[in-house]
Design an enzyme around this catalytic site. Structure first.
Site, PDB file in Angstrom:
ATOM      1  N   GLY A 153      44.721  42.923  38.225  1.00 22.94           N
ATOM      2  CA  GLY A 153      44.498  41.559  37.756  1.00 22.94           C
ATOM      3  C   GLY A 153      45.385  41.152  36.602  1.00 22.94           C
ATOM      4  O   GLY A 153      45.923  40.042  36.565  1.00 22.94           O
ATOM      5  N   GLY A 210      41.982  48.347  41.275  1.00 20.50           N
ATOM      6  CA  GLY A 210      41.513  49.700  41.579  1.00 20.50           C
ATOM      7  C   GLY A 210      41.839  50.103  43.013  1.00 20.50           C
ATOM      8  O   GLY A 210      42.245  51.236  43.268  1.00 20.50           O
ATOM      9  N   ARG A 219      42.675  35.224  44.349  1.00 20.86           N
ATOM     10  CA  ARG A 219      41.895  35.807  45.445  1.00 20.86           C
ATOM     11  C   ARG A 219      41.348  34.745  46.398  1.00 20.86           C
ATOM     12  O   ARG A 219      41.163  35.019  47.584  1.00 20.86           O
ATOM     13  CB  ARG A 219      40.759  36.667  44.887  1.00 20.86           C
ATOM     14  CG  ARG A 219      41.266  37.998  44.356  1.00 20.86           C
ATOM     15  CD  ARG A 219      40.156  38.815  43.739  1.00 20.86           C
ATOM     16  NE  ARG A 219      40.567  40.205  43.556  1.00 20.86           N
ATOM     17  CZ  ARG A 219      39.842  41.117  42.926  1.00 20.86           C
ATOM     18  NH1 ARG A 219      38.670  40.794  42.410  1.00 20.86           N
ATOM     19  NH2 ARG A 219      40.276  42.356  42.811  1.00 20.86           N
ATOM     20  N   LYS A 267      44.662  52.637  29.497  1.00 15.31           N
ATOM     21  CA  LYS A 267      44.162  54.009  29.575  1.00 15.31           C
ATOM     22  C   LYS A 267      44.891  54.923  30.553  1.00 15.31           C
ATOM     23  O   LYS A 267      45.183  54.525  31.677  1.00 15.31           O
ATOM     24  CB  LYS A 267      42.680  53.981  29.982  1.00 15.31           C
ATOM     25  CG  LYS A 267      41.791  53.385  28.910  1.00 15.31           C
ATOM     26  CD  LYS A 267      40.365  53.347  29.392  1.00 15.31           C
ATOM     27  CE  LYS A 267      39.421  52.915  28.279  1.00 15.31           C
ATOM     28  NZ  LYS A 267      38.060  52.774  28.814  1.00 15.31           N
TER      29      LYS A 267
HETATM   30  C1  3PG Z   1      37.715  44.368  41.449  1.00 17.31           C
HETATM   31  O1  3PG Z   1      37.917  43.272  40.942  1.00 17.31           O
HETATM   32  O2  3PG Z   1      38.109  45.444  40.937  1.00 17.31           O
HETATM   33  C2  3PG Z   1      37.009  44.413  42.768  1.00 17.31           C
HETATM   34  O3  3PG Z   1      36.518  43.156  43.110  1.00 17.31           O
HETATM   35  C3  3PG Z   1      35.904  45.430  42.742  1.00 17.31           C
HETATM   36  O4  3PG Z   1      34.993  45.101  41.727  1.00 17.31           O
HETATM   37  P1  3PG Z   1      34.323  46.252  40.872  1.00 17.31           P
HETATM   38  O5  3PG Z   1      35.427  46.911  40.092  1.00 17.31           O
HETATM   39  O6  3PG Z   1      33.303  45.563  40.012  1.00 17.31           O
HETATM   40  O7  3PG Z   1      33.682  47.209  41.851  1.00 17.31           O
END
Ligand code: 3PG
Ligand code: MG
Length: 392
Positions: A350, A373, A37, A197
Site C-alpha cells: 500500500g 502481504g 483496489r 521492519k
Molecule cells: C491487506 O490490506 O493487507 C489485505 O486486505 C489483507 O488484510 P489483513 O492484513 O487485515 O488480513
C-alpha cells in the site's frame, strides 16, 4: 493445477454470483482515501454484470474483531464503487442478511464487512455455507487477501465445483505478473525493499536473494542492517532482535554473489513531526541525537544507477518517512527511477503504491500489485491458500 478463469464458468444465464473482492481500502470520515483496489475490481464486475443476473460483491475492511463495528463499515465503499461504475450499488448492512437472496435481476449488491462475523477469520465452514447459500457461482478477485486462510476465500471456494468458481481478472493478472518475477526473471533483476521492519520481510528477502542480482535496502529496516554492520544509528527506529537476521541476510548475499546495497548517506532529523534539525550525513556518522528518516542524495543517485539497466524490478516498502514532505525525496526518487527503467517492473504494498501515485508514475509501472502481504508471500514462493482453494 491451474487457476480457473472467468471464461471457464458454465451456466451463467440467470446466475447469482458471489464476488469476493479486496475492498479493504483506507477510509476516514466516511471518505475513501485511495481507490486503487476499487478501480482494480471494476473489470471483473463489469464482465459479470453483462452476463449474469445478480452480482453480490463482498469484502473485509480493516481489523474488525468478529462483531459489527461502524468504524469498519463498507458503506462508504459502496458509494465509491457506485460512482466508479456509474451504476447503483445496493449496500446490504449485514453480509448474511436474507435480503441478499432476493435481489432483482441486474442488481449489484455490496455486502457489509465479512469480518463482522468471527467465522470469517476462523475459516469456519458453517459461516462459509451461510454466506454462499443464495449464490450459484463464486468468483474470487481478492488477490490482496489471497494469503489469508479465511472463510470467504478458502472454505467458500471449496463449496463450488469446477465450472462454478473462478479467479477474476485481477487475481489472474496478479498471478501472471508476480509469476514473471518469481519464475526465471530476466536479468539483471534488481529489487528495492524498504519499510519499517526486517521482521515482516525476512522470508521475502531470503527468497529474493535466490533470484536477484542486486538488492537495494532502504527505509527503517536499513537501520537494523546498519547495526549489523557495526554502525551507530542514534535515535532511529531499530529492531534489536533482528540484527542477527540482518547479518544472516548479508552473509547469505555474500555467499551467493548477490550485490546488497545499504544507504551510504541518510537524512536524519530530531523529530518526525515539526523537526527543527534536518541533516544529510554519511551512514557512518549518524548523530546520536538524531534519527534516520530517509535515504540521502548520494544513495538516491546510486540506487537510480542500479535500477537504470535492470530488466526486472520488484519494489516493496518506502525508503523513508515519505508521508512527511521533507522526508519523501528518497522514496520519490526510487519511484521515478523504476518508472524510467525499461525493466518489467512490479510494485507491491500500500505505501509503495501511494508513493508511485504521489510521484505521478503509476502508469509507467508495468504491474502495480493490490497486495502487500500477499505479493510478498507469493514472492517468497509460498502457495497462497485462496489460490490453492480455487485451483482445479
Ligand atoms: C491487506 O490490506 O493487507 C489485505 O486486505 C489483507 O488484510 P489483513 O492484513 O487485515 O488480513
Ligand atoms: Mg495487511
Amino acid at each position: 493445477m491451474s487457476l480457473p478463469a472467468l471464461a471457464d464458468l458454465k451456466d451463467l444465464d440467470g446466475a447469482r454470483v458471489l464476488a469476493r473482492l479486496d475492498l479493504n481500502v483506507p477510509v476516514a470520515d466516511g471518505e475513501v482515501l485511495d481507490d486503487t483496489r476499487i478501480t482494480a475490481a471494476l473489470p471483473t464486475l463489469r464482465w459479470l454484470m453483462e452476463r449474469v443476473e445478480v452480482v453480490a460483491a463482498c469484502s473485509h475492511l480493516g481489523k474488525a474483531k468478529g462483531s459489527p463495528d461502524p468504524a469498519y463499515s463498507l458503506e462508504p465503499v459502496a458509494a465509491a464503487l457506485a460512482q466508479a461504475l456509474g451504476r447503483p450499488v445496493r449496500f446490504v448492512p449485514d453480509c448474511l442478511d436474507p435480503s441478499r437472496a432476493d435481489a432483482a435481476p441486474g442488481e449489484l449488491l455490496l455486502l457489509e464487512n465479512l469480518r463482522f462475523y468471527a467465522g470469517e477469520k476462523a475459516n469456519d465452514a458453517a459461516f462459509a455455507a451461510q454466506l454462499t447459500a443464495p449464490f450459484s457461482h463464486y468468483v474470487n478477485d481478492a488477490f490482496g487477501t489471497a494469503h489469508r486462510a479465511h472463510a470467504s476465500v478458502v472454505a467458500a471456494a471449496a463449496l463450488y465445483p469446477t465450472g462454478r468458481k473462478a479467479a477474476g481478472f485481477l487475481m489472474a493478472a496478479e498471478v501472471a505478473a508476480l509469476s514473471r518475477v518469481v519464475n526465471d526473471p530476466e536479468q539483471p533483476y534488481v529489487a528495492a525493499v524498504g519499510g519499517a521492519k526486517v521482521s515482516t520481510k525476512t522470508a521475502p528477502l531470503e527468497a529474493l536473494l535466490g533470484r536477484v542480482q542486486t538488492l537495494l535496502i532502504g527505509g527503517g529496516m536499513a537501520n537494523t542492517f546498519f547495526l549489523a554492520r557495526g554502525l551507530e544509528v542514534g535515535r532511529s527506529l531499530v529492531e534489536e532482535e533482528m540484527v542477527s537476521t540482518a547479518l544472516q541476510v548479508l552473509d547469505a548475499a555474500a555467499a551467493r554473489g548477490v550485490e546488497i546495497e545499504l544507504p551510504s548517506d541518510v537524512v536524519a532529523a530530531d523529530a518526525i513531526e515539526g523537526p527543527s534539525r534536518i541533516e544529510v550525513v554519511p551512514s557512518s556518522a549518524i548523530p546520536a541525537d538524531l534519527m534516520v528518516v530517509d535515504i540521502g542524495p548520494d544513495t538516491r543517485a546510486r540506487y537510480a544507477a542500479k535500477l537504470a539497466p535492470a530488466r526486472t524490478i520488484f519494489w516493496n516498502g518506502p525508503m523513508g518517512v515519505f508521508e512527511v514532505d521533507e522526508f519523501a525525496a528518497g522514496t520519490l526518487a526510487v519511484a521515478e527511477a523504476i518508472a524510467s527503467s525499461p525493466a518489467f517492473s512490479v510494485v507491491g504494498g500500500g505505501e509503495s503504491v501511494m508513493a508511485i501515485r504521489r510521484a505521478g508514475v503509476f502508469d509507467r509501472i508495468d504491474h502495480v500489485s493490490t497486495g502487500g502481504g500477499a505479493s510478498l508471500e507469493f514472492l517468497s514462493g509460498d502457495t497462497l491458500p485462496a489460490i490453492t482453494a480455487l485451483e482445479t
